[in-house]
Each structure stands twice: as C-alpha cells, then as structure tokens.
Design a protein around this motif. Structure first.
Motif, short mmCIF file in Angstrom:
data_model
loop_
_atom_site.label_atom_id
_atom_site.label_comp_id
_atom_site.label_asym_id
_atom_site.label_seq_id
_atom_site.Cartn_x
_atom_site.Cartn_y
_atom_site.Cartn_z
N THR A 191 13.92 18.33 -15.47
CA THR A 191 13.83 19.13 -14.26
C THR A 191 12.50 18.89 -13.55
OG1 THR A 191 12.90 21.01 -15.47
CG2 THR A 191 15.33 20.89 -15.25
N ARG A 192 11.59 18.19 -14.19
CA ARG A 192 10.32 17.79 -13.60
C ARG A 192 10.03 16.38 -14.07
NH1 ARG A 192 7.39 17.92 -18.19
NH2 ARG A 192 7.84 19.58 -19.68
N ALA A 193 8.97 15.78 -13.57
CA ALA A 193 8.61 14.44 -14.02
C ALA A 193 8.22 14.49 -15.50
CB ALA A 193 7.46 13.91 -13.19
N PRO A 194 8.77 13.60 -16.34
CA PRO A 194 8.42 13.62 -17.76
C PRO A 194 6.96 13.24 -17.95
CG PRO A 194 9.69 11.66 -17.23
CD PRO A 194 9.73 12.52 -16.01
N ASN A 195 6.37 13.76 -19.02
CA ASN A 195 4.98 13.45 -19.31
C ASN A 195 4.83 12.99 -20.75
OD1 ASN A 195 4.82 15.82 -20.99
ND2 ASN A 195 4.59 17.04 -19.13
N MET A 196 3.60 12.70 -21.14
CA MET A 196 3.36 12.14 -22.47
C MET A 196 3.79 13.09 -23.59
SD MET A 196 -0.32 10.28 -21.76
CE MET A 196 -0.62 9.96 -23.50
N ARG A 197 3.65 14.39 -23.35
CA ARG A 197 4.04 15.34 -24.39
C ARG A 197 5.56 15.32 -24.59
NH1 ARG A 197 0.50 18.65 -26.44
NH2 ARG A 197 -0.86 18.50 -24.62
N ASP A 198 6.32 15.13 -23.51
CA ASP A 198 7.77 15.00 -23.64
C ASP A 198 8.13 13.76 -24.47
OD1 ASP A 198 8.26 17.25 -22.02
OD2 ASP A 198 8.01 16.02 -20.21
N VAL A 199 7.44 12.66 -24.20
CA VAL A 199 7.68 11.42 -24.94
C VAL A 199 7.39 11.63 -26.42
CG1 VAL A 199 6.96 9.03 -25.26
CG2 VAL A 199 7.22 9.95 -22.94
N ALA A 200 6.25 12.27 -26.71
CA ALA A 200 5.86 12.51 -28.10
C ALA A 200 6.90 13.36 -28.82
CB ALA A 200 4.49 13.18 -28.15
N ARG A 201 7.39 14.38 -28.13
CA ARG A 201 8.37 15.27 -28.74
C ARG A 201 9.67 14.53 -29.06
NH1 ARG A 201 8.48 18.62 -24.85
NH2 ARG A 201 6.74 19.86 -25.61
N LEU A 202 10.15 13.72 -28.11
CA LEU A 202 11.40 13.00 -28.32
C LEU A 202 11.27 11.93 -29.40
CD1 LEU A 202 14.32 12.50 -27.47
CD2 LEU A 202 13.48 10.96 -25.68
N ALA A 203 10.11 11.27 -29.45
CA ALA A 203 9.89 10.20 -30.43
C ALA A 203 9.52 10.74 -31.81
CB ALA A 203 8.81 9.24 -29.93
N GLY A 204 9.19 12.02 -31.88
CA GLY A 204 8.80 12.61 -33.16
C GLY A 204 7.43 12.15 -33.63
N VAL A 205 6.52 11.94 -32.66
CA VAL A 205 5.15 11.51 -33.00
C VAL A 205 4.16 12.44 -32.31
CG1 VAL A 205 5.86 9.10 -33.24
CG2 VAL A 205 5.03 9.92 -31.03
N SER A 206 2.89 12.21 -32.57
CA SER A 206 1.86 13.02 -31.94
C SER A 206 1.55 12.52 -30.53
CB SER A 206 0.57 13.00 -32.77
OG SER A 206 -0.06 11.75 -32.65
N TYR A 207 0.91 13.39 -29.78
CA TYR A 207 0.48 13.02 -28.42
C TYR A 207 -0.43 11.79 -28.48
CZ TYR A 207 -1.35 13.82 -23.67
OH TYR A 207 -1.69 13.69 -22.36
N GLN A 208 -1.34 11.76 -29.46
CA GLN A 208 -2.29 10.65 -29.57
C GLN A 208 -1.58 9.34 -29.87
OE1 GLN A 208 -5.39 10.52 -28.83
NE2 GLN A 208 -5.60 12.70 -28.36
N THR A 209 -0.48 9.39 -30.61
CA THR A 209 0.27 8.16 -30.90
C THR A 209 0.84 7.57 -29.61
OG1 THR A 209 0.83 8.88 -33.13
CG2 THR A 209 2.24 7.20 -32.15
N VAL A 210 1.36 8.43 -28.73
CA VAL A 210 1.86 7.95 -27.43
C VAL A 210 0.71 7.31 -26.65
CG1 VAL A 210 2.92 8.60 -25.24
CG2 VAL A 210 3.68 9.68 -27.37
N SER A 211 -0.46 7.96 -26.69
CA SER A 211 -1.63 7.41 -25.99
C SER A 211 -1.99 6.03 -26.53
CB SER A 211 -2.81 8.37 -26.12
OG SER A 211 -3.97 7.85 -25.50
N ARG A 212 -1.89 5.85 -27.85
CA ARG A 212 -2.23 4.55 -28.46
C ARG A 212 -1.24 3.47 -28.02
NH1 ARG A 212 -2.86 7.96 -33.21
NH2 ARG A 212 -5.07 8.44 -33.49
N VAL A 213 0.03 3.84 -27.90
CA VAL A 213 1.02 2.88 -27.42
C VAL A 213 0.68 2.44 -25.99
CG1 VAL A 213 3.45 2.56 -26.78
CG2 VAL A 213 2.87 3.70 -28.93
N LEU A 214 0.35 3.40 -25.14
CA LEU A 214 0.02 3.09 -23.76
C LEU A 214 -1.23 2.23 -23.66
CD1 LEU A 214 0.69 6.55 -22.05
CD2 LEU A 214 2.03 4.46 -21.82
N ASN A 215 -2.15 2.41 -24.61
CA ASN A 215 -3.41 1.66 -24.59
C ASN A 215 -3.33 0.37 -25.41
OD1 ASN A 215 -4.60 3.59 -22.97
ND2 ASN A 215 -5.45 4.74 -24.69
#
Length: 337
Positions: A9-33
């Motif tokens: 219902t809004r633009a997805p963000n990193m926390r949404d990605v982390a929740r769906l992937a079952g990982v931490s917010y920092q793990t998503v950040s590491r993938v992006l970096n």
C-alpha cells in the motif's frame, strides 16, 4: 507486524525486504553495498525478496556505500510547536559547524506504521546517527521495538540515567515559574497544561504540582490544552470568570497569550488583578502586553549539545540543560481582598 501484502500500500522499504527474506535489516544493507561477507544463499534470498516486492534501493544510499555520508537524521513531529521546531534549526546549525548535513523526516501521524516508515526513510539515506525530537510518548514506544537502528539521541524529559537521552529539565522550569508566583503571594494558581500525550507537557505539569505540594498550597486541577492561543483565550475566559485563582501558569507562551487576551476582554488587569506566566520564551513574548514572564530555554545550546553527544558520545556535562525564568511585567504581587 505488517505483512508483505500490506507493505504494497506504500513504497516498499528495506525493512519490508528484511522481513520477507527472514534476515536482519543490516543484512539487506550488506547486499545493497555488495558486501562479500555474505553466504550466496542469503544474498539470493534477499535479492528474491527485492524482486517480489519490486523494491528499488535509494540511489543516494548506494552511492555512499564506500564512504561516510556525513548526514544526521532527525525524526520530528509535524505537529511540532515552537520549541521542537527551533530545536531542528539549532541541530542543523550545529551539524553544519561540524561538516554534517541534516535530513529531517516529519511524522504526519503518530502511529506505528508512520513512525517506522519515517525511520526507514532516514536509514535508507545512510544517516550516521538519528536525533528524535518528536515529543509524544508513542514515538519512543515504537522505536523501542525496532532493531538495527543507527546511533541515536533522544530529546525528552524525566529519563535520568538513559544513555541516549538529552533533555531540558522541564519540571525544574515549571517549579521555578510556580515558585515565583508563590513568592509573590499567590496561593491559588491555575495551570493550563499541554496535551496528554506530550512528554514535555507532563513534565511541566508535574513540576507545577510538586512545587505546590512542597509549599502546601491548594492544588487546583490542571486544565489540558492544545498549545494554541485560541484555547488559552476560551479557557482563560471561563477560569477568570470563575474567580478561583489569582495566577495562571501556562505550559507554553501561546496559551499564555490567549489568557492575556481573555483578561483584556473581561477588563481584568494584568498583573494588578491576575498574574500570567508562560513557557518557552518565544521571540514575541517580550512584545506581548504586558510583556510576558516566561521560562527561557536555550535551543541553540540544546542543538549544539545534541550534535556533540551524537558525534562524540555522552558526557555528564552534555545531558542536562537547565532553563531559567525571565521575569517581565505580566507577573506581580497577589491582590488582596
């Protein structure tokens, strides 16, 4: 907790990605970096979640992956009154002096989803630290449930011992105002308090009540307001006509202005018949008629210490800022008879 479907219902963000992937917010950040310190299967799971959510990372955050952003994030309420608004300006000035920029996220609503979304927007801009000056208790309750937050400083009262807290002693300011009126001989002092969900409003009300209790003076029930001069005017008219108090301590200068207007409309003299005190010492307070006695807060110093604490760490001299009373013509001796 929101589901992946509700995130759409809004633009997805990193926390949404982390929740769906079952990982931490920092793990998503590491993938992006493009961090190498990740297992291939973890990276693939995060990338799959991004694809499913149609997530598009913030370009600025990706550009900063190899360097510091030198950016401070500020979380502020869109309903901010003079004090919080000026604090944002002071933080911007203090940060600029240290070579940092400031990105501010304003909360349009005080609910879990709005607070989380605002924090996510700041984190996705790769802020190096976060300052929270939204003064409602609900904001801090939500933040306490979030994980992987950057270094943070919170501006709120009544939390002695909190390593993240920096505060102006609101209760001490309220006690000084109430004591001033009592020293002038006022026994019946009314308090126009701020909204119930505001931390500073509660601290000021508690300071008022404690001073009355310590002096064994009568306690009149505080009246909850909304910070506006309009409320001060209509509440002031009713209270002045009730004639059960000779002094009014208002939780901010705008409500005090309303009380001054109410007194004038009823041909009640200030300070000869009643005394009025505000809180904040806004620039126009000395130009009210009569000039307003009020509690002064040094917002420039608050901003400087806030940035210092965020960048350099906690110091005993940085966490507690004392306000002081500025006495002008709106307060005077209690009338007799």
């Amino acid at each position: 907790m929101s589901s992946p479907d509700s995130a759409r219902t809004r633009a997805p963000n990193m926390r949404d990605v982390a929740r769906l992937a079952g990982v931490s917010y920092q793990t998503v950040s590491r993938v992006l970096n493009n961090s190498e310190a990740l297992r291939p299967e973890t990276r693939d799971r995060v990338l799959a979640a991004m694809e499913e959510l149609h997530y598009r990372p913030n370009r600025a955050a990706r550009a900063l992956k190899t360097s510091r952003s030198r950016t401070i994030g500020v979380l502020a309420s869109i309903r901010a009154t003079y004090g919080p608004a000026l604090t944002v300006q002071a933080i911007e000035a203090a940060a600029a002096a240290k070579g940092f920029s400031v990105n501010t996220a304003h909360l349009t609503e005080i609910d879990d989803e709005s607070i989380t979304s605002a924090v996510d927007r700041l984190i996705e801009q790769d802020v190096e630290g976060l300052v929270v000056i939204a003064p409602q208790q609900r904001v801090f309750e939500t933040l306490a449930r979030l994980v992987d937050l950057p270094p943070m400083v919170t501006l709120r009262s009544g939390l002695d011992g909190d390593p993240q807290a920096l505060w102006v002693d609101q209760a001490a300011g309220a006690r000084a105002a109430t004591a001033h009126l009592a020293d002038l001989g006022h026994e019946y002092i009314r308090h126009l308090a701020g909204p119930q969900d505001w931390i500073e409003a509660d601290a000021r009300m508690q300071g008022y009540l404690l001073e009355l209790s310590d002096r064994e003076l009568p306690t009149l029930p505080p009246i909850r307001g909304d910070w506006t001069a309009e409320f001060g005017y209509f509440a002031g008219r009713q209270l002045i006509m009730a004639n059960d108090a000779t002094a009014f301590f208002c939780s901010n200068d705008e409500m005090a202005l309303g009380v001054l207007h109410a007194a004038h409309s009823l041909s009640v003299r200030v300070p000869e018949d009643i005394s009025v005190i505000g809180f904040d010492d806004i620039p126009s307070a000395e130009h009210f008629w009569p000039p307003l006695t009020t509690v002064h807060q040094d917002f420039a110093e608050l901003g400087r210490r806030c940035v210092q604490m965020l960048l350099e760490g906690r110091d005993d001299d940085t966490v507690d800022i004392q306000p002081h009373l500025v006495v002008r013509r709106s307060s005077g001796p209690a009338r007799r008879g």
